[in-house]
Design an enzyme around this catalytic site. Sequence first.
Site, PDB file in Angstrom:
ATOM      1  N   CYS A   1       7.147   9.907  -2.611  1.00 30.70           N
ATOM      2  CA  CYS A   1       8.440   9.773  -1.938  1.00 30.70           C
ATOM      3  C   CYS A   1       9.445   9.077  -2.807  1.00 30.70           C
ATOM      4  CB  CYS A   1       8.300   8.958  -0.670  1.00 30.70           C
ATOM      5  SG  CYS A   1       7.182   9.701   0.445  1.00 30.70           S
ATOM      6  N   PHE A   2       8.953   8.150  -3.599  1.00 33.08           N
ATOM      7  CA  PHE A   2       9.865   7.360  -4.420  1.00 33.08           C
ATOM      8  C   PHE A   2       9.823   7.806  -5.879  1.00 33.08           C
ATOM      9  CE2 PHE A   2       8.113   4.539  -1.047  1.00 33.08           C
ATOM     10  CZ  PHE A   2       9.213   4.611  -0.214  1.00 33.08           C
TER      11      PHE A   2
END
Length: 880
Positions: free
Chosen positions: A846-847
């Site tokens: 996600c990051f």
Amino acid sequence: KTLPDSPPPSDGPDLSMYRRHAKRRREAPDHALPASSKAPVMTTTTHDGPGGAFSSSSSSGGAAGASSSSSSAAAFYAPPPRRLHFFVRATDSKTIAIHAAADDTVAAVLAHLADCGYGRDLRLLYAGRQLQPEATVASLGLAPDSTLQLAARLRSTPHPKAWQLASHIAATAASGDAGTDSAHTLDDLVKEYIACCDPGSQHNRNDRRAKGDTGSTDRHAEDYLDIFLQSGAAIALVRLYLSDFSFSRSYAERAIRCFLSTDPATLPPNVMLVTAPVLLEFCRLLALTAGNKDSLYKSCRYTLASVLCLPLSVLGASKSPTKVIEQVLPFAREIVELVLNGLGSETMLVPRTDLEELSNFFKVLRQQVLLWMPDGSMPKNMYSRECKRTDTWVWELHEMSMNLLKRVDECLKRLEMDLSSLSSDTRGVIENQPIWVTRLHILAILTELDFISGIFEDVAHNLRFVLLAHKAPLNALVRCSKRNEHLHWLKKHKDLLCFEARRNLVLMLFSEGKDDYGELHEMLIDRSRLLDESFEYITQAKPSELHSGLFMEFKNEEATGPGVLREWFCMVSQALFSPQQVLFLPCPNDQRRFYLNGTSVVDPLHLKYFVFSGRVIGLALMHKVQVGIVLDRTLFLYLAGRSITLEDISAADPFTYASCKRILEMGAAEIDDLTLTFSRDVHTLGSRKTIELCKGGQDISVNISNREHYIDLLIKNIFVDSISDQLANFAKGFGDILANPKLREVFFGCLDLEDFDRMLGGSNNTINLKDWRSHTQYNGYKEKDRHVNWFWKAVESMTVEQQRQLLFFWTSVKYLPSEGFGGLSSKLYIYKTTESADHLPSSHTCFYRLCLPTYPSLKVMQSQLQKITQEHVSCSFGTW
Ligand SMILES: *[C@@H]1O[C@H](CO)[C@@H](O)[C@H](O)[C@H]1NC(C)=O
Ligand SMILES: *[C@@H]1O[C@H](CO)[C@@H](O)[C@H](O)[C@H]1NC(C)=O
Ligand SMILES: *[C@@H]1O[C@H](CO)[C@@H](O)[C@H](O)[C@H]1NC(C)=O
């Protein structure tokens, strides 16, 4: 003789009640209403209603009756002895001055009124009491200047209550002007009046039931508001608003604002629909008296515009379109002036409410023009300069539009200069510059101009010219637009837009995702049953549930978030489009490009799978995930609602393409030798079937003069008709994801196939390592660290496929956006971890975060990275 069903026709409300005030007004010229106003209600001179006739017949002095304010006032102030003077407010709201002998009875007065044409079945009321017929006038103890109410039996006039209440409002407003404090109840009275307008209200239902009236309520509210105008209540309120007393002003303003209310408790929606005539009256009166800078006037004008463009709104019965246009145009012209001034200012800013008002007035005007001229476009000679005198409004509307266009052209010129002063670097990231967001109103005004250009051909022509001359600022504006439902018109000008602008244009057609976690559509999916479970979750959801966003989790895995969602999109798309599913077929020369498998069995589950596929494609676009799959041109054209020609099929069906080409090149004899007919053979599941391309096609032979027609029909049959169920279901699934499914063709119409490829497929080029490295940042490591160097060396030594797997493991991005790493929503990160060298790297997709242990050597680094680039690992090893 009974009362007429409706009040006698009048030229306007009777103003005799207010004459004394009107006179006083004249002494205060600042606020005086102009005597020569065009509006009928402003007529303050004589009237020939029954009131005038009666009072002259009964006045012994032989004066001309209530023909002027001075005479009626004089009649009151100098009464002869033994005669009493009072006013009777009649059912038609006329006020009649009565001069009676002290011993005349009420019955005699009634008889007199009956003689004057007011009917026999009447009552007189004073201070709410009904007067006994046998009482003498003297015994009534009337105060000077009293007004009696003449009331009919309830059933004799359609809306006695409205007349009473409206007259009461008018009288109260008039008394407020005289300094009486009763005016503070005016807004309550107006609210009560509005409540009575609403045929649906409980109060009125009971009322009607009591009278046995069940039908014909549709004009109820209109009639009531008409009575409001006729009774002089509107003008009395405006007069009070012009009062010298500030509290009186505020009472009047509060009362008038009841008609501007957005609160349904004050102004029910079905009443609001018919308030236009009242609003128009307020606008006209206020513009003449208070002036067009007055805030109450501006509120009335704004509300008039918004009410008029409500569907089913009425501006009075049987008004011709030209009449409506003529009434509305002066107000529209004012707002155009305001917008022009705003655009011409240093900042070019225009207040949002002004824009809204402009848009509403334009909408009304265009609607009316279309009513007047149903085929739309106005012949040019109607708005040429020579016609200025004949059709003023046509000419004026045209001129207004052209002025607006000229001003917008100047604004775009200024923006163009702004842009060219930027370096090419910063020009690329226009979307992030807040200044452009404050200029979006220019786009909104262009939208209005496009709207009006439906009427005026030359406005359309000039608009195109302006856009063409200012492509750069146009693109900048479209690229930073957030959501504007009305930008579809730019479809016509898509050739002037760049990819980013076109992409933004279509992304606006999706619903705005919700940030609220709780509203996401939740899916918990078992990797081993990926397709089946995804199918269930996606097809069983209502379209609206999918609009807010997706929340995705794999069973027995902790990871959630956008990285997991990206992974899911790639996996589901790949599974759906794989040949095992027999839904889609890859094009022979391009394995990434798919068209529908024409022979897929049309069973209900298959069709549902096409809905599913359409939804997945729509969702991937909405979530801006590149899934590495692209659609064939034939499919794209179908979704865009366009027809398919021979050149469009070359990728999907090179064989048919080549044979058709050959037929087109053949001579007449050669074609005849083929002995083709208007039919085609289809092989399904081992059997052969002949399909006719048109009625009786098997008996029509293809020859040199009908071969083009044959090819058109053949292509239509292969790529549309024979798979129409599948196509329709796929298209439906896609439409489900759009905020409005009807906009599917607009969506595809704004794009070229190449745009769509870039949005859905992303880039399948080799990964640019320099780009990759320059978009990577470090945490715990420094760029010049040994480990970082080893890492990139290791990546360099990988095969393209391994690099892809590493990227996927790290970010869940399988196909980069066509811009490369710069098109991702964030930079990539490498985090230093303290784990020992026997640990594999881990990731938070996600990051875009890769957690890299400090391996002791390049060799160890390489071997550990090798492990995660084996496909089965990279799919399931990432943590959030
Ligand atoms: C992407 O390109 C590679 C070669 O560069 C090719 O092997 C692969 O099949 C392509 N992917 C798809 C889905 O076509
Ligand atoms: C298309 O679908 C049919 C029927 O489901 C199937 O038999 C056929 O193999 C499919 N075509 C291809 C090339 O996969
Ligand atoms: C071609 O076929 C059509 C339909 O059978 C026929 O009407 C037409 O005359 C033919 N034209 C020529 C040039 O043979």
